[in-house]
Scaffold this active site. Structure first.
Site, PDB file in Angstrom:
ATOM      1  CG  HIS A  64      -4.935 -46.912 -16.128  1.00  0.00           C
ATOM      2  ND1 HIS A  64      -5.690 -46.551 -16.976  1.00  0.00           N
ATOM      3  CD2 HIS A  64      -4.739 -48.302 -15.952  1.00  0.00           C
ATOM      4  CE1 HIS A  64      -6.651 -46.612 -16.634  1.00  0.00           C
ATOM      5  NE2 HIS A  64      -6.719 -47.639 -16.323  1.00  0.00           N
TER       6      HIS A  64
ATOM      7  CB  CYS B  49      -5.364 -51.493 -17.218  1.00  0.00           C
ATOM      8  SG  CYS B  49      -7.102 -51.807 -16.055  1.00  0.00           S
TER       9      CYS B  49
END
Length: 362
Positions: free
Chosen positions: A261, A137
């Site tokens: 993120h 990710c």
């Protein structure tokens, strides 16, 4: 574009790990993206068998993971821990399914392509083991934008710092942060050494408190003090971009954000680059949103990007000391593009390929 399979039998899809955090997002995506699938089979651990989940507006009963559950399956999306993927993905492939795996079990296997459809969709066609891997990710949060810039400018070096959400550590990470926020709310904590540590008590999966803090660590310890997350950014970026000698340095940091993120990126290219040219490339890049007007307070933040699919890019600057380098700030939802969406997109690429080659014999 989403693949068209009109006039041919739509392939059968198995979602392995359908009851997990990423699996839940996968089911949402399957219900909202263009429907290219015939039967969708939901697979999970035996303790989840019998549960009914909504997908495409219908209740579907979850079946237990077994060899038999892959009978007649054309594509199997795996959203399970590494050890389960390592065991079961080859079994699914042996039954004739093309496996799209979201774990880290096969990412650096030379016979398993590591695919981001906006960057290297062609790689999905060459899969000697019948398995395609989905990147980590953190890598996915930046690589769509960097792939677009590399295609035009030729990337030579990356220096990145990540600011990673606690959901990257799973549901326990989310629960830990929420519990810690409750414990520190309304207090004057964070003003004395160790006061937050003493107040929150349990650090959960993290080596230090997450509330009122940042923690310069994500992943497991590797050689020479590097973390596994930092090495993933390096190794996966090289493989996806087809640049085995790309210079990459990463520092991965956990921040008190639930989901999404962020990364600061220093990217050096083969030739001089301007902000206007970078903006032009990024505006035209599939899967990228350019949001870059600091004078108006316009730049991506996790609180605004969460729940969206694209990679968001802002704070684009030319390096003060290097006319071939850019500085960027990038945000991406680590449960959507960072996991479920990219897996779904890879599966759609395979579905289109199966449609072009006709119905499978399985």
């Amino acid at each position: 574009m989403t693949p068209q399979l009109s006039g041919r039998r739509k392939p059968t899809l198995a979602v392995v790990g359908a009851t997990g955090a990423v699996g839940t997002v996968v089911l949402e995506l399957l219900s909202t993206r263009e429907d290219v699938w015939g039967e969708i089979r939901l697979v999970a651990s035996p303790r989840s068998a019998g549960r009914k989940l909504m997908v495409r507006g219908e209740e579907v009963e979850v079946v237990a993971l077994s060899e038999e559950c892959f009978d007649g399956v054309d594509v199997a999306m795996f959203d399970v821990p590494d050890e389960l993927s390592a065991q079961w993905a080859p079994i699914a492939a042996s039954k004739g399914a093309v496996v799209v795996d979201n774990s880290g079990a096969f990412r650096m296997d030379g016979d398993v392509p590591l695919v981001v459809p906006e960057v290297n969709a062609h790689s999905a066609r060459v899969r000697p083991r019948g398995i395609i891997s989905n990147p980590n990710c953190t890598t996915l949060s930046m690589i769509v934008a960097l792939g677009a810039l590399h295609a035009e400018l030729g990337l030579t070096e990356l220096i990145v710092s990540s600011y990673q959400a606690v959901s990257g550590a799973g549901q326990v990470g989310i629960e830990t942060l929420r519990d810690q926020i409750t414990k520190v709310a309304g207090s004057n904590l964070g003003t004395q050494p160790g006061d937050v540590r003493r107040a929150v008590g349990d650090f959960g999966p993290f080596p230090a408190p997450m509330a009122l803090n940042v923690v310069p660590w994500a992943g497991s310890l590797q050689d020479d003090g590097w973390s596994s997350e930092e090495l993933k950014v390096r190794n996966e970026s090289r493989k996806i971009l087809g640049l085995p000698d790309l210079r990459v340095s990463a520092t991965c940091v956990r921040v008190p954000v639930i989901t999404t993120h962020s990364l600061t990126v220093h990217a050096r290219f083969e030739r001089e680059v301007t902000v206007d040219r970078a903006h032009e490339i990024l505006r035209g890049a599939p899967g990228v949103v350019l949001y870059d007007n600091p004078a108006e307070g316009e730049f991506p933040t996790p609180a605004d990007v969460v729940g969206t699919d694209p990679t968001w890019v802002g704070r684009v600057r030319r390096s003060l000391d290097d006319p071939t380098a850019l500085e960027l700030f990038v945000c991406g939802d680590n449960l959507r593009k960072g996991a479920a969406l990219n897996t779904a997109q890879i599966a759609e690429v395979v579905a289109a390929e199966l449609g072009q080659s006709g119905p499978s014999s399985g």
